[in-house]
Scaffold this motif. Structure first.
Motif, short mmCIF file in Angstrom:
data_model
loop_
_atom_site.label_atom_id
_atom_site.label_comp_id
_atom_site.label_asym_id
_atom_site.label_seq_id
_atom_site.Cartn_x
_atom_site.Cartn_y
_atom_site.Cartn_z
N LYS A 263 51.69 6.37 40.34
CA LYS A 263 51.76 7.54 41.23
C LYS A 263 52.72 7.33 42.39
CE LYS A 263 47.41 7.85 42.23
NZ LYS A 263 46.16 8.39 42.82
N GLY A 264 52.94 6.08 42.79
CA GLY A 264 53.83 5.82 43.92
C GLY A 264 54.18 4.35 43.99
N ALA A 265 55.32 4.04 44.61
CA ALA A 265 55.80 2.66 44.76
C ALA A 265 56.44 2.52 46.13
CB ALA A 265 56.79 2.29 43.66
N VAL B 202 62.04 -0.68 41.29
CA VAL B 202 61.40 0.54 41.78
C VAL B 202 61.62 1.68 40.79
CG1 VAL B 202 61.46 2.30 43.57
CG2 VAL B 202 61.49 -0.10 44.21
N LYS B 203 62.84 1.82 40.30
CA LYS B 203 63.12 2.88 39.32
C LYS B 203 62.33 2.66 38.03
CE LYS B 203 67.78 4.00 40.96
NZ LYS B 203 69.22 4.04 40.60
N ALA B 204 62.22 1.39 37.62
CA ALA B 204 61.51 1.09 36.37
C ALA B 204 60.03 1.43 36.48
CB ALA B 204 61.70 -0.38 36.01
N VAL B 205 59.40 1.08 37.59
CA VAL B 205 57.96 1.35 37.73
C VAL B 205 57.71 2.83 37.98
CG1 VAL B 205 57.44 -0.99 38.52
CG2 VAL B 205 57.98 0.78 40.20
N ASP B 206 58.64 3.50 38.69
CA ASP B 206 58.48 4.94 38.90
C ASP B 206 58.56 5.72 37.59
OD1 ASP B 206 57.87 5.27 41.55
OD2 ASP B 206 59.95 5.24 42.21
#
Length: 415
Positions: A93-95, A83-87
């Motif tokens: 814009k959101g995960a 989650v941190k990596a994609v954010d």
């Protein structure tokens, strides 16, 4: 005031005299035909845009733009890192994490459906199901109870409403020496009903809290992360960036992998409709050629006099091209105005016709979308205007060339 001779004479010829009323009538018919053709093309393009927009928003409102999952298909290991990596990617814009379960539901009737475990506080970042609630509340999934939100058609199939209980049977079995292999079974209370307007989701999707989903599936952590992207058309390139940053233990898929062919078919259909209706414009422009040819024949003496006064063949061509282009421009102007107005009011007009005739054009039992959508695009209007103007300009070339080839001596021989 400066006024080029070609423009002056060309505009003068557009004003009908008593002896050439028929030519003026043909000119009016040409304007009407071009107007109707342009209006029809703009309206059809707007309807196609409306369908594309509605389908895209409804489908992507439920499936998310991209998904991160584990390669093995089990629960996502170290999902907080993912989650941190994609954010951290500027295109995300959101995960929101999720758990997806294939279930068999039992109430007054039985049916199979997909149950998605979600975090109600994070889910609005990646979908808009919370905006399509018709009964109950999306926030009921925040409670500690075993609540479930169903699609409207799914609730009808099960014969349940708010407050009723639904039994979920998960085909994942557990075994012990006393009972042997048994599926996981849990009762849920219906706390909400949503309607996306898509049969795929309204009849086959249920939502529960992610904590209940993890308990029901007996896993620790979500099965994937759903993402919202800033540019849907670049979803594949963004997915490749995310896959490189996450590593080989994670798999990134996009909406293009599951629904790309669907949207490509709509885009292809739009192009085909544009080509077909452009041929209708071409047919309308043929009237313009006929009108100009008759005008050239009628103005033989005038052309000969102008030639004897020193007008060049190029100047004669310009005079007749002015009139042809003027007819095209007037037809385009009326067509764009009426087409834009019709596209803007088309949904209301269709509803009024359905109300008066009692005929439903798009039955919700058959089609994804039960209303005729319309979305006017300035880019399409510009293309239609340019294509029609190009056809009108080309239509003037041959008659104008014929006019420029007029020989003064022959034209004035019997005058």
């Amino acid at each position: 005031m400066f006024r080029p001779l070609e423009l002056f004479v060309g505009l003068r010829y557009t004003r009908a005299k008593r002896r050439n009323q028929f030519i003026s009538f043909i000119s009016s018919v040409s304007i009407i035909c071009i107007t109707i053709s342009v209006m029809a093309l703009i309206t059809v393009m707007s309807v196609m845009n409306g369908f594309d927009y509605q389908l895209r928003s409804r489908i992507l409102g439920a499936i998310s733009d991209a998904t991160v999952s584990s390669v093995g298909g089990e629960s996502l290991q170290n999902w907080q890192f993912a989650v941190k990596a994609v954010d951290g990617n500027p295109h995300v814009k959101g995960a929101a994490p999720y758990v997806e379960i294939q279930t068999f539901m039992q109430a007054q009737r039985s049916t199979g459906a997909i149950v998605r475990g979600i975090d109600p506080s994070q889910e609005p970042k990646v979908s808009n199901i919370n905006q399509h609630m018709v009964e109950g509340s999306f926030d009921t999934l925040n409670s500690d109870g075993w609540n479930i939100i169903l699609g409207k058609d799914l609730a009808l199939q099960l014969g349940v409403g708010l407050g009723d209980r639904v039994i979920l049977v998960v085909p994942q079995v557990t075994s012990n020496p006393l009972t042997g292999a048994t599926p996981r079974i849990r009762a849920f209370t219906v706390s909400g009903i949503f309607e996306m307007g898509m049969e795929e989701f309204d009849s086959g999707l249920g939502l529960i809290s992610i904590g209940n989903a993890e308990k029901l599936k007996n896993i620790a952590g979500p099965t994937g992360i759903r993402l919202s992207l800033d540019n849907l058309d670049n979803a594949r390139s963004i997915a490749m960036e995310l896959a490189d940053s996450l590593g080989q233990t994670y798999e990134v898929t996009t909406w293009m992998d599951s629904h790309a062919n669907f949207f490509k078919a709509i885009a292809m259909e739009k192009k085909v409709m544009f080509i077909i209706l452009s041929l209708i414009i071409l047919v309308a422009v043929i009237n313009l050629i006929s009108m100009l040819m008759m005008l050239v024949t009628d103005k033989q003496a005038d052309i000969a006099i102008l030639r004897t006064l020193g007008s060049t063949p190029r100047s004669i061509m310009g005079m007749f091209m002015v009139q042809g282009v003027l007819v095209g421009v007037v037809g385009i102007a009326f067509g764009v105005g009426l087409g834009s107005l019709l596209s803007w009011q088309l949904p209301a007009i269709v509803k009024m016709i359905e109300h008066l005739t009692g005929v439903v054009f798009l039955s919700p039992d058959v089609y994804y979308i039960s209303e005729v959508p319309s979305k006017l695009d300035a880019y399409d209007v510009l293309w239609v205007s340019l294509v029609t103007f190009a056809f009108s300009l080309l239509a003037t070339l041959y008659p104008a060339w014929r006019a420029s080839r007029t020989q003064p001596a022959q034209a004035l021989r019997y005058e």
